[in-house]
Each structure stands twice: as structure tokens, then as C-alpha cells.
Scaffold this motif. Structure first.
Motif, mmCIF file in Angstrom:
data_model
loop_
_atom_site.group_PDB
_atom_site.id
_atom_site.type_symbol
_atom_site.label_atom_id
_atom_site.label_comp_id
_atom_site.label_asym_id
_atom_site.label_seq_id
_atom_site.Cartn_x
_atom_site.Cartn_y
_atom_site.Cartn_z
ATOM 1 N N PHE A 10 -12.206 -30.077 -52.516
ATOM 2 C CA PHE A 10 -12.589 -29.977 -53.927
ATOM 3 C C PHE A 10 -12.918 -28.546 -54.353
ATOM 4 N N THR A 44 -13.709 -40.339 -52.992
ATOM 5 C CA THR A 44 -13.815 -40.981 -54.306
ATOM 6 C C THR A 44 -15.152 -40.662 -54.959
ATOM 7 N N ALA A 47 -15.170 -37.164 -56.222
ATOM 8 C CA ALA A 47 -14.340 -37.092 -57.432
ATOM 9 C C ALA A 47 -15.099 -37.629 -58.639
ATOM 10 N N ARG A 50 -17.640 -35.023 -59.656
ATOM 11 C CA ARG A 50 -16.985 -33.891 -60.334
ATOM 12 C C ARG A 50 -16.550 -34.271 -61.751
#
Length: 137
Positions: A10, A44, A47, A50
Motif C-alpha cells: 500500500f 482488505t 484497503a 485507506r
């Protein structure tokens, strides 16, 4: 995967993931040697964090969403209303800036159209902004 691998996926520093763990946003598995181990479910979760951060949610709001999924509607409705207010304020600011940039008057502050827009802007500020703190200033 290791904390470094997950962070790299990431573009984050590892200390960010450690902070999220301290806040209760991430719960990695631990090996016998005490190292953090992450799997695809953590990908997940990162994510989701974020995406939440990118949309302006606080870490506390994200923690509420992750810890109490049943409360998501109230948190998201409140945040969506705040985003709509920000969008309205930004549109009003953009309209003023566009007019100032394209105004044929030598000094746009003397233009009747611009001053009318400023008067309307000041008399009914969008939520979250007061007349004393214009978004274009």
C-alpha cells in the motif's frame, strides 16, 4: 505476509500499520517468535482503512465501522452529509474563482456580477464555514 510486505503493498511505512494495530483497526496473527503475520483479510482491512481515510473519515470513525458494522449507517450518513456540505462550499468557491479569473473588469472586485456573488456567498455560507472565514480567502 510480514508487516513490511503489507506496508509495501500500500506504499505505507510500517509504523502506520503498527499505529493502526494500537488503535484496534488491525489484528495480525502472531507467530511463536512474536512477529506479526498478515493474510489476505488484512489486505482488505487496510484497503478499507485507506478508502475511509481518502474519503475523510477519521480513524475513530473507521474503527467504529470495523468494530460495530451495525452502526455503519449512522456514521456514514453523518459523513456523507459533511462531504455534501464541503462539496457545496467548494463549488461556491470555484464559482467565485472562475468569475474572478474570467472577469473582463480591470479589477474583478468592482464587477457587479462578482460583488453579487460575494454578497450571496457571505449572506448564506455553506455548513461548516462562517462569513468571517471564506473558503476562497
Amino acid at each position: 505476509m510480514t508487516i513490511g510486505e503489507l506496508a509495501a503493498r500500500f506504499g505505507l511505512a510500517t509504523h502506520v500499520l503498527r499505529h493502526w494495530e494500537e488503535m484496534g483497526l488491525l489484528s495480525p496473527a502472531r507467530r511463536a517468535n512474536g512477529r506479526r503475520v498478515y493474510d489476505e483479510s488484512h489486505v482488505t482491512t487496510v484497503a478499507v482503512i485507506r478508502i475511509g481515510k481518502d474519503s475523510g473519515l477519521s480513524l475513530e470513525q473507521i474503527r467504529t465501522l470495523l468494530a460495530r458494522p451495525g452502526s455503519r449507517r449512522a456514521v456514514l450518513d453523518e459523513h456523507r452529509a459533511a462531504l455534501r456540505a464541503r462539496i457545496a462550499a467548494l463549488r461556491a468557491s470555484l464559482e467565485l474563482l472562475d468569475h474572478a479569473a474570467e472577469c473582463p473588469a480591470e479589477d474583478f472586485r468592482t464587477c457587479p456580477d462578482f460583488t453579487a456573488k460575494v454578497d450571496a456567498y457571505v449572506s448564506s455560507p455553506p455548513a461548516g464555514r462562517t462569513p468571517a472565514a471564506p473558503a476562497f480567502g
